[in-house]
Design a protein around this motif. Structure first.
Motif, mmCIF file in Angstrom:
data_model
loop_
_atom_site.group_PDB
_atom_site.id
_atom_site.type_symbol
_atom_site.label_atom_id
_atom_site.label_comp_id
_atom_site.label_asym_id
_atom_site.label_seq_id
_atom_site.Cartn_x
_atom_site.Cartn_y
_atom_site.Cartn_z
ATOM 1 N N ARG B 140 0.853 -1.196 0.000
ATOM 2 C CA ARG B 140 0.000 0.000 0.000
ATOM 3 C C ARG B 140 0.884 1.239 0.000
ATOM 4 N NH1 ARG B 140 -2.408 1.345 5.917
ATOM 5 N NH2 ARG B 140 -0.606 0.655 7.134
ATOM 6 N N SER B 141 0.275 2.320 -0.411
ATOM 7 C CA SER B 141 1.005 3.572 -0.480
ATOM 8 C C SER B 141 0.684 4.396 0.755
ATOM 9 C CB SER B 141 0.570 4.301 -1.748
ATOM 10 O OG SER B 141 1.345 5.433 -1.902
ATOM 11 N N LEU B 142 1.701 4.849 1.466
ATOM 12 C CA LEU B 142 1.484 5.720 2.624
ATOM 13 C C LEU B 142 1.863 7.152 2.232
ATOM 14 C CD1 LEU B 142 3.013 3.359 5.319
ATOM 15 C CD2 LEU B 142 0.605 3.635 4.749
ATOM 16 N N LYS B 143 1.807 8.046 3.199
ATOM 17 C CA LYS B 143 2.032 9.462 2.885
ATOM 18 C C LYS B 143 3.414 9.690 2.258
ATOM 19 C CE LYS B 143 1.764 13.927 5.087
ATOM 20 N NZ LYS B 143 2.162 14.579 6.311
ATOM 21 N N ASP B 144 4.436 9.158 2.904
ATOM 22 C CA ASP B 144 5.783 9.413 2.390
ATOM 23 C C ASP B 144 6.581 8.134 2.146
ATOM 24 O OD1 ASP B 144 5.971 8.665 4.954
ATOM 25 O OD2 ASP B 144 6.943 10.481 5.701
ATOM 26 N N SER B 145 5.865 7.031 2.017
ATOM 27 C CA SER B 145 6.572 5.767 1.772
ATOM 28 C C SER B 145 5.627 4.755 1.122
ATOM 29 C CB SER B 145 7.095 5.196 3.100
ATOM 30 O OG SER B 145 6.021 4.927 3.967
ATOM 31 N N ILE B 146 6.228 3.679 0.636
ATOM 32 C CA ILE B 146 5.380 2.548 0.251
ATOM 33 C C ILE B 146 5.639 1.436 1.262
ATOM 34 C CG2 ILE B 146 5.345 3.127 -2.204
ATOM 35 C CD1 ILE B 146 7.156 0.634 -2.615
ATOM 36 N N LYS B 194 17.420 3.683 2.829
ATOM 37 C CA LYS B 194 16.811 4.483 3.907
ATOM 38 C C LYS B 194 15.390 4.018 4.241
ATOM 39 C CE LYS B 194 19.717 8.556 3.638
ATOM 40 N NZ LYS B 194 20.815 7.969 2.887
ATOM 41 N N GLY B 195 15.185 2.728 4.064
ATOM 42 C CA GLY B 195 13.889 2.148 4.411
ATOM 43 C C GLY B 195 13.920 1.554 5.810
#
Lengths: 137, 228
Positions: B140-146, B194-195
């Motif tokens: 899913r796609s979040l605000k500033d990340s997947i 940077k995950g």
């Protein structure tokens, strides 16, 4: 009466060529394609020895061997383990669990290797074992 | 590809190879030549299995060789990783559920991202140990990340091991099944981009790994690692 063998392997082709050799040598052959089926056959029939694969669905060969060795009916049935796992640690585990002989895949000179294992289990004369050893290398 | 996966692939090659050698030995000795057609069919089937495995390895090595960073479609990576692992280990009794939502592509090395998911999916299948299990892959796609989740309902990880699983050479597997480098490699690759990776696990219930890769911000100065 011919000796009865249970060949346990999830690969049909492996069961097939083992069956062909064993039948040619005069054995009666039954087959199981996983550990659960093997234990079912062991409880309902009598076998002289087993060829047992290790990595199988439902129940692996280690567990079959463990259950066999803790069951008075099956604890003394000789077992040849068949597996592609050829590390020393695996062989040691097999022997610790009560395997009588260990054949690693890919088998080379299957017939001689299998005969050697069978003769080793049933204590045939040392001269024929020596000849087979030469064949196996 | 992790050492454990290589080991599994070798095992998967050895089995049909045994079939080829065994059936060829039988065919050579067979006096009734009418039976040889069936033996040759067995040999051909085994050779085709090896060919499929080698084909999978070839495309994997082609991807891994490339060092350049490209826009990586995470769904394609998940599909390819799943295919690769299924070639290597017995997964027939496992139901795979995919819950993919539209997500941004991430800028990364394809081989490295595939290594992350090959490792996680392999571990998931191994945790289910050939039993009837369920693997859920979700994105899913979040605000500033997947976000990508890899969940299984396998044996789970004991609480006392949870803080050590990303350490190099930490393993609970049997000798020869893995050196304990898989999750360490996974963690290092994710850190490189940077995950983050988190794990939740309960013994007897299952394990979920949650991976997040940062994506490009909307011009407000956020770091850029992903694009739609």
């Amino acid at each position: 009466m011919p000796k009865k063998v249970l060949v346990v392997d999830d690969e049909q082709v492996i069961r097939k060529f083992l069956r062909i050799h064993l039948i040619n040598w005069g054995y009666e052959v039954k087959e199981a394609m996983d550990g659960v089926e093997a234990l079912e056959q062991l409880s309902s029939d009598n076998f002289d020895f087993l060829l047992l694969d290790i990595l199988m669905p439902k129940k692996d060969g280690w567990r079959v061997l463990e259950e066999m060795r803790s069951n008075p009916k099956t604890k003394n049935i000789p077992v040849i383990v068949l597996t592609a796992k050829d590390e020393d640690s695996y062989m040691l585990r097999g022997y610790n669990l009560g395997a009588n002989y260990y054949m690693t895949k890919p088998f080379t000179n299957t017939k001689a290797q299998l005969l050697y294992g069978i003769q080793l289990m049933f204590g045939k004369n040392s001269e024929s074992l020596r000849k087979l050893e030469e064949k196996i290398g | 590809m992790s050492p454990a996966t290589i080991f599994d692939v070798i095992h998967e090659i050895k089995v049909p190879l045994s079939g080829i050698i065994g059936m060829a030995e039988v065919a050579l000795e067979e006096e009734d030549t009418s039976k040889n057609k069936s033996y040759l069919m067995d040999i051909l089937n085994c050779a085709q299995k090896i060919s499929e495995i080698v084909g999978g390895l070839r495309s994997y090595s082609r991807i891994a060789k490339k060092e350049e960073q490209i826009l990586v479609d995470i769904h394609k990576v998940l599909e390819d990783s799943l295919k690769m692992v299924r070639l290597a280990i017995n997964t027939t009794s496992v139901e795979v559920i995919k819950r993919f939502q539209p997500v941004e592509k991430i800028e990364a090395n394809m081989g490295e991202i595939q290594e992350v998911f090959t490792n996680l999916i392999t571990n998931a299948f191994q945790a289910m140990n050939g039993k009837k299990g369920r693997l859920i892959l979700s994105t899913r796609s979040l605000k500033d990340s997947i976000e990508v989740k890899v969940s299984d309902n396998g044996i789970g990880i004991p609480q006392k091991h949870l803080d050590k699983i990303f350490d190099p050479y930490f393993t609970t597997k049997n000798p020869g099944e893995g050196m304990g480098l898989g999750l360490n490699i996974v963690s290092r690759i994710i850190t490189k981009y940077k995950g983050t990776i988190d794990v939740e696990s309960k013994e007897g219930i299952g394990t979920t790994f949650t991976i997040k890769f940062p994506i490009k911000g909307d011009g407000n100065g956020k770091e850029s690692f992903g694009r739609r």
